[in-house]
Write a protein that holds these residues in place. Structure first.
Motif, PDB file in Angstrom:
ATOM      1  N   SER A 155     -13.084   3.926 -20.162  1.00 16.81           N
ATOM      2  CA  SER A 155     -12.978   3.897 -21.626  1.00 16.81           C
ATOM      3  C   SER A 155     -14.358   3.943 -22.276  1.00 16.81           C
ATOM      4  O   SER A 155     -15.368   3.598 -21.658  1.00 16.81           O
ATOM      5  N   ASP A 156     -14.395   4.359 -23.545  1.00 14.17           N
ATOM      6  CA  ASP A 156     -15.641   4.372 -24.306  1.00 14.17           C
ATOM      7  C   ASP A 156     -15.359   3.883 -25.725  1.00 14.17           C
ATOM      8  O   ASP A 156     -14.246   3.440 -26.039  1.00 14.17           O
ATOM      9  N   SER A 173     -12.260   5.323 -27.450  1.00 12.66           N
ATOM     10  CA  SER A 173     -10.908   5.157 -26.903  1.00 12.66           C
ATOM     11  C   SER A 173      -9.956   4.526 -27.907  1.00 12.66           C
ATOM     12  O   SER A 173      -8.807   4.961 -28.049  1.00 12.66           O
ATOM     13  N   GLU A 217      -7.073  -6.470 -19.120  1.00 16.09           N
ATOM     14  CA  GLU A 217      -7.684  -5.614 -20.133  1.00 16.09           C
ATOM     15  C   GLU A 217      -6.899  -5.609 -21.445  1.00 16.09           C
ATOM     16  O   GLU A 217      -7.106  -4.738 -22.294  1.00 16.09           O
ATOM     17  N   ASN A 237     -15.238  -7.448 -17.421  1.00  8.51           N
ATOM     18  CA  ASN A 237     -15.123  -6.142 -18.046  1.00  8.51           C
ATOM     19  C   ASN A 237     -15.847  -6.209 -19.389  1.00  8.51           C
ATOM     20  O   ASN A 237     -15.951  -7.281 -19.953  1.00  8.51           O
ATOM     21  N   PRO A 238     -16.320  -5.169 -19.969  1.00  4.98           N
ATOM     22  CA  PRO A 238     -16.265  -3.775 -19.545  1.00  4.98           C
ATOM     23  C   PRO A 238     -17.208  -3.465 -18.375  1.00  4.98           C
ATOM     24  O   PRO A 238     -18.131  -4.217 -18.090  1.00  4.98           O
ATOM     25  N   ASN A 280     -18.237   1.775 -19.165  1.00  5.31           N
ATOM     26  CA  ASN A 280     -17.681   1.410 -20.473  1.00  5.31           C
ATOM     27  C   ASN A 280     -18.798   1.052 -21.443  1.00  5.31           C
ATOM     28  O   ASN A 280     -18.783   1.432 -22.621  1.00  5.31           O
ATOM     29  N   LYS A 325     -12.859  -4.170 -25.831  1.00  5.60           N
ATOM     30  CA  LYS A 325     -12.146  -3.201 -25.004  1.00  5.60           C
ATOM     31  C   LYS A 325     -10.636  -3.401 -25.112  1.00  5.60           C
ATOM     32  O   LYS A 325      -9.872  -2.438 -25.226  1.00  5.60           O
ATOM     33  N   ARG A 361     -15.002   8.387 -20.367  1.00  7.32           N
ATOM     34  CA  ARG A 361     -16.107   8.747 -19.491  1.00  7.32           C
ATOM     35  C   ARG A 361     -15.737   9.886 -18.551  1.00  7.32           C
ATOM     36  O   ARG A 361     -16.608  10.582 -18.046  1.00  7.32           O
TER      37      ARG A 361
END
Length: 517
Positions: A285-286, A289, A318, A360-361, A365, A376, A434
């Motif tokens: 993801s970026d 997203s 997530e 995370n990320p 990310n 995220k 990505r």
């Protein structure tokens, strides 16, 4: 409150930044921006270079103050942030995580769409409908994995399926577990659900089940007293009983040909799109997203639900920090509490294994603009649209309700998709910023690009560009409708890019929980 899709719906290409909610104290860069320039949306020049997808403060933010995106808290400032500063890992941290769950307070049903839409699918004897017509070679243990592959390879070399044009192929489902584990714990039960789910998946016309013979996950445990397939298209054997590798391969080929004769009788026939079950995933993801592909998928999810279909949101680690948006949409307070029970399980699970929920990320990310798991997660839940959440399921548990549901899983993409397929997903939609590449036989996977730059670079792997929501002002609704029509075409037989490339051989990843002994 739910992130406002209307604000995100259409941004003209001339703009440098976008503010996603009036309450936000940051904006998102829509292109790479140089230090000293004053982009649209800011009253001061930039104090740093900012890459597209990254965040910029639009007002001073004091150390300890909440940073707001989508109208939601994505973390707290670790230091004083000035207007025009780049907001990222150097000055933004997780902060306290407390939410008002408000169970079942925003679960307004979506209006049903009465228009009859259909796709061409394979009708199975249990009433389910497949989008593909494969033969599966399912393994109980890692020890039988090579033999399963040998059988599939031999079938291909001998042209065994040539007389059976309605069969899409032979898929070996191999993995790295099934032994060296307890036969009584949650890990065993999870693997059992996963294998049983694949054995009865509607995209398989039949299954050949192969074990070694002495493993913990016994073939007999899967088949004894279990009507796994009502059509009887389940054959099984163990390598030890057959007398070794060569004899198992020869008998396996005979069994595959027998299944192929049955499978070839199946032809695509019209089916209501209420028979479609979509597993929804995001990976790589970026910062785009949650602006483009995820809300577009959310809109398509709502359309499918309104037609009577089913969509599955997963990746519990997530949605952490955004679970309150889902509990509000729970059909009942009890369903909302089921989700929070899983969140608490995850908090304990990560703690006792030396991890943390904010692991995370990932580095990728972060390079794409995401900073905390809260940020995220808020973008990730947009995949689930606005429909009421009808239930919460364990990993690989068969989905027995129509509509929008949640299935517990790790955020590790191949593992999460494995659970969704075991639960009955006959399509997967995967958003990526990505550039994730993968596929999930027997279920076709549609890849959505969140930004136009990556789509142009990796167009051979991507099925749909959602970056034009930013670059060309395409609306979320229009892109969601485009995706919805693609779902129907792929369910009817159109190949996805990952299918054309031959993905699916290594993406079966059961969730391993518990001690390896």
């Amino acid at each position: 409150m739910q992130p406002d899709q209307k604000i995100k719906a259409s941004q003209p290409a001339a703009r440098d930044t976008v503010r996603l909610n009036p309450d936000d104290n940051i904006v998102i860069a829509l292109r790479d921006l140089k230090i000293g320039t004053q982009p649209s949306g800011l009253n001061v020049p930039l104090r740093d270079q900012v890459l597209r997808g990254h965040k910029i403060a639009i007002a001073p933010i004091s150390a300890g103050e909440n940073v707001i995106r989508y109208g939601q808290i994505i973390g707290q400032a670790k230091a004083d942030i000035a207007a025009g500063d780049h907001v990222h890992v150097h000055n933004l941290g997780m902060g306290a995580h407390q939410q008002d769950y408000a169970h079942a307070t925003a679960n307004t049903p979506l209006p049903h769409i009465g228009e009859e839409r259909s796709f061409l699918g394979y009708h199975r004897s249990d009433g389910k409908v497949g989008t593909r017509n494969y033969i599966g070679i399912l393994t109980t243990v890692n020890c039988s994995g090579s033999v399963a592959r040998f059988i599939a390879e031999a079938a291909s070399k001998r042209g065994l399926l040539d007389p059976y044009p309605n069969v899409d192929g032979v898929v070996p489902i191999v993995h790295g577990t099934g032994c060296g584990m307890s036969a009584k714990d949650d890990g065993y039960a999870t693997l059992m659900r996963t294998l049983a789910g694949y054995a009865q998946h509607p995209n398989f016309a039949g299954i050949l089940l192969i074990g070694l013979g002495c493993e913990v996950m016994q073939v007999a445990s899967l088949v004894d007293g279990r009507p796994i397939r009502e059509d009887g298209a389940l054959r099984y054997m163990t390598i030890q009983n057959e007398g070794g590798t060569r004899r198992t391969i020869e008998r396996g080929l005979a069994e595959v040909e027998g299944i192929a004769r049955l499978a070839n009788q199946a032809v695509r026939k019209p089916a209501r799109i209420s028979a479609i079950t979509v597993g929804m995933q995001c990976g790589g993801s970026d910062g785009y997203s949650g602006i483009t592909a995820n809300p577009a998928l959310g809109y398509a999810s709502d359309l499918l639900v309104r037609h009577g279909g089913t969509t599955i949101l997963s990746e519990t680690s997530e949605i952490y920090g955004a679970e309150h948006l889902l509990t509000r949409r729970a059909e009942t307070p009890e369903i909302g509490k089921k989700l929070i029970d899983r969140i608490h399980w995850w908090e304990d699970y990560t703690k006792r294994n030396g991890g943390e929920m904010d692991n995370n990320p990932s580095p990728g990310n972060k390079r794409g603009g995401l900073t905390t798991i809260l940020e995220k997660s808020l973008g990730a839940v947009a995949k689930g649209g606005t429909a009421p959440m009808r239930d919460v399921y364990r990993f690989g548990e068969i989905i027995d309700k129509k509509g929008f549901v949640f299935m517990d899983s790790p955020g590790f993409d191949p593992c999460s998709v494995t659970g969704q397929v075991a639960a009955g997903a006959n399509l997967i939609v995967f958003t990526t910023g990505r550039g994730s590449v993968s596929g999930y036989q027997p279920t076709p996977c549609i890849k959505l690009a969140t930004n136009s730059e990556m789509y142009a670079r990796m167009s051979e792997d991507m099925d749909l560009n959602c970056g034009d929501i930013v670059t060309d002002g395409v609306s979320i609704e229009a892109k969601g409708e485009e995706l919805f029509e693609m779902l129907i075409r792929v369910a009817s037989g159109d190949q996805t890019k990952s299918e054309e490339l031959g993905f699916g051989g290594v993406e079966f990843v059961p969730w391993q929980i518990g001690a390896v002994m």
